[in-house]
Design an enzyme around this catalytic site. Structure first.
Site, short mmCIF file in Angstrom:
data_model
loop_
_atom_site.label_atom_id
_atom_site.label_comp_id
_atom_site.label_asym_id
_atom_site.label_seq_id
_atom_site.Cartn_x
_atom_site.Cartn_y
_atom_site.Cartn_z
CB THR A 168 -2.34 0.25 -14.30
OG1 THR A 168 -1.95 0.48 -13.06
CG2 THR A 168 -1.13 0.55 -15.38
CG ASP A 186 -1.71 1.15 1.52
OD1 ASP A 186 -1.66 2.01 0.73
OD2 ASP A 186 -2.69 0.85 2.23
CB ILE A 187 1.36 4.01 -2.45
CG1 ILE A 187 2.58 4.91 -2.60
CG2 ILE A 187 0.02 4.84 -2.44
CD1 ILE A 187 3.18 4.55 -4.00
CG ASP A 218 -6.29 11.30 -6.15
OD1 ASP A 218 -5.58 12.14 -5.36
OD2 ASP A 218 -6.75 11.79 -7.25
CG ASN A 259 -8.37 14.10 -10.96
OD1 ASN A 259 -8.53 15.45 -10.85
ND2 ASN A 259 -9.08 13.22 -10.10
CE1 TYR A 265 -8.14 9.21 -15.28
CE2 TYR A 265 -5.68 9.87 -15.35
CZ TYR A 265 -7.39 10.20 -14.94
OH TYR A 265 -7.49 11.50 -14.74
N1 AR6 Z 1 -1.19 1.64 -3.03
C1 AR6 Z 1 -0.67 1.25 -4.23
N2 AR6 Z 1 -1.32 0.86 -5.21
C2 AR6 Z 1 -2.65 1.22 -5.43
C3 AR6 Z 1 -3.32 1.59 -4.20
C4 AR6 Z 1 -2.69 1.74 -2.93
N3 AR6 Z 1 -3.23 2.13 -1.96
N4 AR6 Z 1 -4.76 1.69 -4.51
C5 AR6 Z 1 -4.74 1.31 -5.83
N5 AR6 Z 1 -3.68 1.20 -6.26
P1 AR6 Z 1 -5.62 4.40 -9.96
P2 AR6 Z 1 -4.96 5.93 -12.69
C6 AR6 Z 1 -3.15 0.54 -7.68
O1 AR6 Z 1 -7.15 4.22 -10.37
O2 AR6 Z 1 -5.28 4.63 -13.35
C7 AR6 Z 1 -8.30 8.57 -9.34
O3 AR6 Z 1 -9.69 8.73 -9.27
C8 AR6 Z 1 -4.36 0.24 -8.46
O4 AR6 Z 1 -4.62 -1.05 -8.37
O5 AR6 Z 1 -5.45 5.03 -8.51
O6 AR6 Z 1 -3.90 6.51 -12.91
C9 AR6 Z 1 -7.88 9.99 -9.99
O7 AR6 Z 1 -8.18 11.07 -9.15
C10 AR6 Z 1 -3.73 0.55 -9.86
O8 AR6 Z 1 -2.90 -0.48 -10.22
O9 AR6 Z 1 -4.80 5.47 -10.74
C11 AR6 Z 1 -7.82 9.89 -11.36
O10 AR6 Z 1 -9.18 10.37 -11.84
C12 AR6 Z 1 -2.74 1.57 -9.87
O11 AR6 Z 1 -2.67 2.06 -8.49
C13 AR6 Z 1 -7.82 8.38 -11.85
O12 AR6 Z 1 -8.06 7.61 -10.69
C14 AR6 Z 1 -3.48 2.96 -10.48
O13 AR6 Z 1 -5.04 3.12 -10.21
C15 AR6 Z 1 -6.26 8.05 -12.12
O14 AR6 Z 1 -6.25 6.69 -12.60
#
Ligand code: AR6
Length: 179
Positions: free
Chosen positions: A127, A19-20, A43, A33, A130
């Site tokens: 990933t 978890d980041i 986020d 975003n 988006y």
């Molecule tokens: N720690 C590490 N990785 C995570 C965590 C966490 N706590 N939670 C999710 N992931 P995403 P995007 C992974 O959707 O595709 C938001 O609403 C997840 O499994 O967070 O860049 C923003 O406001 C995936 O592999 O980011 C934007 O509108 C990765 O993090 C939009 O989502 C990225 O998933 C950005 O979309």
């Protein structure tokens, strides 16, 4: 916990599952975003764990273009800073998708370096919501970071924090292919 660690010159590149928001690196990266007003996924998790100070600073900054990066404090997080970047919304892997994803990683590293940050943790940008295919995104992410670390020695640790065993396995497979 499965993980992979390699050295690039004097710097360490590591891949872990986790978890980041829990990372103790100087900075963690948020997959934000353009509005910087919070959202779901990473986020949402970062703003929930870090508290309202991060959002206040984001509102002051105003906006971030795709591929850009901005920085705030880490609020209540262990990390002192959050670097917010905006990955591309995946269309078809052509056009500017790969370039914009690479820019997101490179601009985070440049900004971190300009602030004296020595360690930084990245999620797998673009990933989730988006829609960027993980394997393609992993190749761009890892190549960009490796190229940066080959040319700069100021950042000592780059850690990818992958959500789930499957994502970690993909990143490990791609990294083995690249080195
Ligand atoms: N720690 C590490 N990785 C995570 C965590 C966490 N706590 N939670 C999710 N992931 P995403 P995007 C992974 O959707 O595709 C938001 O609403 C997840 O499994 O967070 O860049 C923003 O406001 C995936 O592999 O980011 C934007 O509108 C990765 O993090 C939009 O989502 C990225 O998933 C950005 O979309």
């Amino acid at each position: 916990m499965a993980s992979m660690v390699i050295k690039i010159n004097k710097s360490t590149l590591s891949l872990i599952e986790g978890d980041i928001t829990k990372q103790d690196t100087d900075a963690i990266v948020n997959a934000a975003n353009k509005t910087l007003r919070g959202g779901g996924g990473v986020d949402g998790a970062i703003h929930r764990a870090g508290g309202p100070k991060i959002l206040e600073e984001c509102i002051k900054i105003g906006r971030c273009e795709t591929g850009g990066a901005v920085i705030t404090s880490g609020g209540n997080l262990k990390a002192k800073f959050v670097v917010h970047t905006v990955g591309p919304v995946y269309r078809d892997g052509l056009h500017r998708d790969p370039e914009l994803l690479s820019n997101a990683y490179a601009n985070c590293l440049k900004l971190a370096s300009s602030k004296g940050i020595k360690s930084i943790a990245f999620p797998s940008i673009s990933t989730g919501a988006y829609g960027y295919p993980v394997e393609d995104a992993a190749e761009i992410a890892l190549k960009t970071v490796i190229d940066y670390l080959k040319e700069h020695s100021d950042i000592e640790l780059v850690r990818f924090v992958l959500f789930g065993q499957k994502a970690l396995e993909v990143y490990e497979r791609v990294l083995k292919r690249l080195i």
